[in-house]
Design a protein around this motif. Structure first.
Motif, PDB file in Angstrom:
ATOM      1  N   ALA A  68       0.830  -1.205   0.000  1.00 12.00           N
ATOM      2  CA  ALA A  68       0.000   0.000   0.000  1.00 12.00           C
ATOM      3  C   ALA A  68       0.866   1.257   0.000  1.00 12.00           C
ATOM      4  O   ALA A  68       0.580   2.231  -0.707  1.00 12.00           O
ATOM      5  N   PHE A  69       1.951   1.231   0.787  1.00  9.53           N
ATOM      6  CA  PHE A  69       2.847   2.388   0.848  1.00  9.53           C
ATOM      7  C   PHE A  69       3.528   2.610  -0.497  1.00  9.53           C
ATOM      8  O   PHE A  69       3.618   3.741  -0.991  1.00  9.53           O
ATOM      9  N   VAL A  70       4.006   1.534  -1.092  1.00  6.25           N
ATOM     10  CA  VAL A  70       4.667   1.648  -2.394  1.00  6.25           C
ATOM     11  C   VAL A  70       3.690   2.158  -3.445  1.00  6.25           C
ATOM     12  O   VAL A  70       4.029   3.010  -4.278  1.00  6.25           O
ATOM     13  N   ALA A  71       2.449   1.653  -3.406  1.00  6.38           N
ATOM     14  CA  ALA A  71       1.438   2.100  -4.363  1.00  6.38           C
ATOM     15  C   ALA A  71       1.150   3.590  -4.194  1.00  6.38           C
ATOM     16  O   ALA A  71       0.978   4.320  -5.177  1.00  6.38           O
ATOM     17  N   ASN A  72       1.100   4.055  -2.943  1.00  5.65           N
ATOM     18  CA  ASN A  72       0.888   5.479  -2.688  1.00  5.65           C
ATOM     19  C   ASN A  72       2.033   6.318  -3.245  1.00  5.65           C
ATOM     20  O   ASN A  72       1.805   7.381  -3.830  1.00  5.65           O
ATOM     21  N   ARG A  73       3.250   5.835  -3.063  1.00  7.24           N
ATOM     22  CA  ARG A  73       4.403   6.558  -3.598  1.00  7.24           C
ATOM     23  C   ARG A  73       4.358   6.589  -5.124  1.00  7.24           C
ATOM     24  O   ARG A  73       4.707   7.586  -5.759  1.00  7.24           O
ATOM     25  N   TYR A  74       3.946   5.485  -5.697  1.00  4.05           N
ATOM     26  CA  TYR A  74       3.844   5.394  -7.157  1.00  4.05           C
ATOM     27  C   TYR A  74       2.789   6.375  -7.672  1.00  4.05           C
ATOM     28  O   TYR A  74       3.009   7.093  -8.652  1.00  4.05           O
ATOM     29  N   PHE A  75       1.655   6.423  -6.988  1.00  9.96           N
ATOM     30  CA  PHE A  75       0.581   7.344  -7.354  1.00  9.96           C
ATOM     31  C   PHE A  75       1.059   8.793  -7.247  1.00  9.96           C
ATOM     32  O   PHE A  75       0.797   9.620  -8.133  1.00  9.96           O
ATOM     33  N   ALA A  76       1.767   9.099  -6.162  1.00 11.32           N
ATOM     34  CA  ALA A  76       2.281  10.459  -5.973  1.00 11.32           C
ATOM     35  C   ALA A  76       3.250  10.834  -7.091  1.00 11.32           C
ATOM     36  O   ALA A  76       3.238  11.970  -7.596  1.00 11.32           O
ATOM     37  N   ALA A  77       4.088   9.877  -7.496  1.00  9.94           N
ATOM     38  CA  ALA A  77       5.051  10.143  -8.565  1.00  9.94           C
ATOM     39  C   ALA A  77       4.341  10.409  -9.892  1.00  9.94           C
ATOM     40  O   ALA A  77       4.738  11.296 -10.659  1.00  9.94           O
ATOM     41  N   ILE A  78       3.272   9.656 -10.159  1.00 10.67           N
ATOM     42  CA  ILE A  78       2.521   9.861 -11.400  1.00 10.67           C
ATOM     43  C   ILE A  78       1.825  11.222 -11.380  1.00 10.67           C
ATOM     44  O   ILE A  78       1.805  11.939 -12.390  1.00 10.67           O
ATOM     45  N   CYS A  79       1.257  11.592 -10.231  1.00  9.63           N
ATOM     46  CA  CYS A  79       0.619  12.908 -10.116  1.00  9.63           C
ATOM     47  C   CYS A  79       1.623  14.016 -10.412  1.00  9.63           C
ATOM     48  O   CYS A  79       1.317  14.973 -11.141  1.00  9.63           O
ATOM     49  N   THR A  80       2.817  13.886  -9.859  1.00 13.05           N
ATOM     50  CA  THR A  80       3.859  14.883 -10.099  1.00 13.05           C
ATOM     51  C   THR A  80       4.199  14.956 -11.581  1.00 13.05           C
ATOM     52  O   THR A  80       4.350  16.046 -12.150  1.00 13.05           O
ATOM     53  N   ALA A  81       4.290  13.800 -12.215  1.00 11.54           N
ATOM     54  CA  ALA A  81       4.623  13.763 -13.643  1.00 11.54           C
ATOM     55  C   ALA A  81       3.558  14.450 -14.490  1.00 11.54           C
ATOM     56  O   ALA A  81       3.866  15.042 -15.531  1.00 11.54           O
ATOM     57  N   PHE A  82       2.303  14.400 -14.033  1.00  7.02           N
ATOM     58  CA  PHE A  82       1.206  15.030 -14.770  1.00  7.02           C
ATOM     59  C   PHE A  82       0.917  16.452 -14.287  1.00  7.02           C
ATOM     60  O   PHE A  82      -0.055  17.066 -14.720  1.00  7.02           O
ATOM     61  N   GLY A  83       1.742  16.948 -13.382  1.00  4.02           N
ATOM     62  CA  GLY A  83       1.584  18.316 -12.914  1.00  4.02           C
ATOM     63  C   GLY A  83       0.402  18.531 -11.993  1.00  4.02           C
ATOM     64  O   GLY A  83      -0.146  19.636 -11.917  1.00  4.02           O
ATOM     65  N   ILE A  84      -0.001  17.494 -11.272  1.00  5.11           N
ATOM     66  CA  ILE A  84      -1.131  17.583 -10.347  1.00  5.11           C
ATOM     67  C   ILE A  84      -0.614  17.533  -8.917  1.00  5.11           C
ATOM     68  O   ILE A  84       0.153  16.630  -8.563  1.00  5.11           O
ATOM     69  N   GLU A  85      -1.024  18.500  -8.098  1.00  4.58           N
ATOM     70  CA  GLU A  85      -0.664  18.492  -6.683  1.00  4.58           C
ATOM     71  C   GLU A  85      -1.612  17.540  -5.962  1.00  4.58           C
ATOM     72  O   GLU A  85      -2.785  17.858  -5.743  1.00  4.58           O
ATOM     73  N   MET A  86      -1.118  16.377  -5.608  1.00  5.74           N
ATOM     74  CA  MET A  86      -1.965  15.305  -5.088  1.00  5.74           C
ATOM     75  C   MET A  86      -2.739  15.718  -3.838  1.00  5.74           C
ATOM     76  O   MET A  86      -3.911  15.356  -3.668  1.00  5.74           O
ATOM     77  N   ASN A  87      -2.133  16.482  -2.961  1.00  2.81           N
ATOM     78  CA  ASN A  87      -2.749  16.815  -1.677  1.00  2.81           C
ATOM     79  C   ASN A  87      -3.531  18.124  -1.694  1.00  2.81           C
ATOM     80  O   ASN A  87      -3.992  18.572  -0.639  1.00  2.81           O
ATOM     81  N   ALA A  88      -3.690  18.732  -2.860  1.00  2.00           N
ATOM     82  CA  ALA A  88      -4.466  19.976  -2.959  1.00  2.00           C
ATOM     83  C   ALA A  88      -5.955  19.633  -3.057  1.00  2.00           C
ATOM     84  O   ALA A  88      -6.577  19.734  -4.119  1.00  2.00           O
ATOM     85  N   LYS A  89      -6.534  19.242  -1.937  1.00  2.00           N
ATOM     86  CA  LYS A  89      -7.923  18.783  -1.915  1.00  2.00           C
ATOM     87  C   LYS A  89      -8.878  19.955  -2.095  1.00  2.00           C
ATOM     88  O   LYS A  89      -8.688  21.022  -1.520  1.00  2.00           O
ATOM     89  N   LYS A  90      -9.922  19.734  -2.876  1.00  2.00           N
ATOM     90  CA  LYS A  90     -10.870  20.801  -3.193  1.00  2.00           C
ATOM     91  C   LYS A  90     -11.934  20.972  -2.103  1.00  2.00           C
ATOM     92  O   LYS A  90     -12.442  22.068  -1.895  1.00  2.00           O
ATOM     93  N   GLN A  91     -12.284  19.881  -1.432  1.00  2.00           N
ATOM     94  CA  GLN A  91     -13.316  19.930  -0.398  1.00  2.00           C
ATOM     95  C   GLN A  91     -12.887  19.081   0.793  1.00  2.00           C
ATOM     96  O   GLN A  91     -12.139  18.104   0.632  1.00  2.00           O
ATOM     97  N   PRO A  92     -13.361  19.441   2.001  1.00  2.00           N
ATOM     98  CA  PRO A  92     -13.082  18.599   3.168  1.00  2.00           C
ATOM     99  C   PRO A  92     -13.630  17.187   2.932  1.00  2.00           C
ATOM    100  O   PRO A  92     -14.728  17.016   2.409  1.00  2.00           O
ATOM    101  N   GLY A  93     -12.859  16.213   3.296  1.00  2.00           N
ATOM    102  CA  GLY A  93     -13.293  14.833   3.111  1.00  2.00           C
ATOM    103  C   GLY A  93     -12.820  14.202   1.822  1.00  2.00           C
ATOM    104  O   GLY A  93     -12.946  12.984   1.645  1.00  2.00           O
ATOM    105  N   ASP A  94     -12.290  15.009   0.907  1.00  2.00           N
ATOM    106  CA  ASP A  94     -11.727  14.435  -0.315  1.00  2.00           C
ATOM    107  C   ASP A  94     -10.511  13.582   0.041  1.00  2.00           C
ATOM    108  O   ASP A  94      -9.710  13.974   0.894  1.00  2.00           O
ATOM    109  N   PRO A  95     -10.328  12.450  -0.608  1.00  2.00           N
ATOM    110  CA  PRO A  95      -9.181  11.595  -0.286  1.00  2.00           C
ATOM    111  C   PRO A  95      -7.865  12.144  -0.824  1.00  2.00           C
ATOM    112  O   PRO A  95      -6.794  11.827  -0.312  1.00  2.00           O
ATOM    113  N   TYR A  96      -7.961  12.939  -1.882  1.00  2.00           N
ATOM    114  CA  TYR A  96      -6.818  13.547  -2.558  1.00  2.00           C
ATOM    115  C   TYR A  96      -7.395  14.589  -3.511  1.00  2.00           C
ATOM    116  O   TYR A  96      -8.612  14.816  -3.538  1.00  2.00           O
TER     117      TYR A  96
END
Length: 235
Positions: free
Chosen positions: A75-103
């Protein structure tokens, strides 16, 4: 960005990528169930084939479990992989739009590809319930209900996330109950088996294969749309 591509973490990324590519190539997401919808295959055939795919995924992850454990688990490795892909696509993974959003839900499609939606929902379910009491849980509709009339035709990323979330929230208590009765069952499906493992080991994080299996469940549910009770009616 990883500087040394020979690190154990990078190797874990590669193994997970091979894992993803293999299970996606199996075609169990849509082709089998499309054949079922059009009458080419019966319910028993597609159900057994889907469960075998889950078993294959579990075996594959168990083969590399020691490597994943060194890096904090699948799960940790998958999260890191997801974060790396978000960075590659120029998306700030933790910039949540609403409270309760997972990402940041701008990354929904990437998360769906990486099975992060189901992995996040599994982890959240386990955190919010005592594992010894999972079989006593029920969903009260607090976050809404799955809309079978929408199925897989949700338009926005937020609508898609809500469909995924509500489907999982309605599904998990039922699976947890079945997992609590696993000793009484003569035949056990892989999702129930996976939930039983989690209930019996409070230190265990949701395995990646189980996240994939529950994502397949959601995909099938949404693919069938308003016909999602067809299997029940045929039994």
């Amino acid at each position: 960005m990883l500087q040394n591509r020979k690190t154990p973490l990078w190797m874990s990324f590669l193994h997970l990528r091979r894992f993803w590519m293999t299970i996606i190539a199996s075609g169990s997401r849509s082709s089998l169930w499309a054949d079922y919808v059009f009458g080419s295959l019966d319910l028993a055939a597609v159900s057994v084939a889907t469960n075998v795919a889950f078993e294959l995924a579990r075996n594959m992850e168990e083969e590399i479990e020691s490597l994943l454990r060194k890096e904090g688990g699948g799960a940790f490795v998958a999260n890191r992989y997801f974060a790396a892909i978000c960075t590659a696509f120029g998306i700030e993974m933790n910039a949540k739009k609403q409270p309760g959003d997972p990402y940041n839900l701008d990354a929904y499609d990437l998360a769906d590809m990486c099975m992060m939606n189901s992995l996040t929902l599994l982890a959240s379910y386990l955190q919010s319930t005592g594992r010894s009491e999972m079989h006593l849980q029920s969903y009260n509709g607090r976050f809404g209900w799955y809309d079978e009339t929408v199925g897989d035709s949700a338009q926005t990323r937020r609508q898609k996330w809500k469909q995924d979330m509500t489907a999982m929230l309605e599904f998990m208590p039922d699976v947890s109950f079945l997992a609590s009765k696993i000793d009484c069952a003569t035949i056990v499906d892989e999702i129930t088996r996976g939930m039983a493992y989690l209930a019996n080991d409070t230190t265990k994080e949701p395995p990646f294969w189980l996240a994939w299996a529950t994502q397949i469940y959601i995909d099938i549910l949404q693919f069938l749309g308003q016909d999602c009770d067809r299997g029940y009616l045929e039994m």
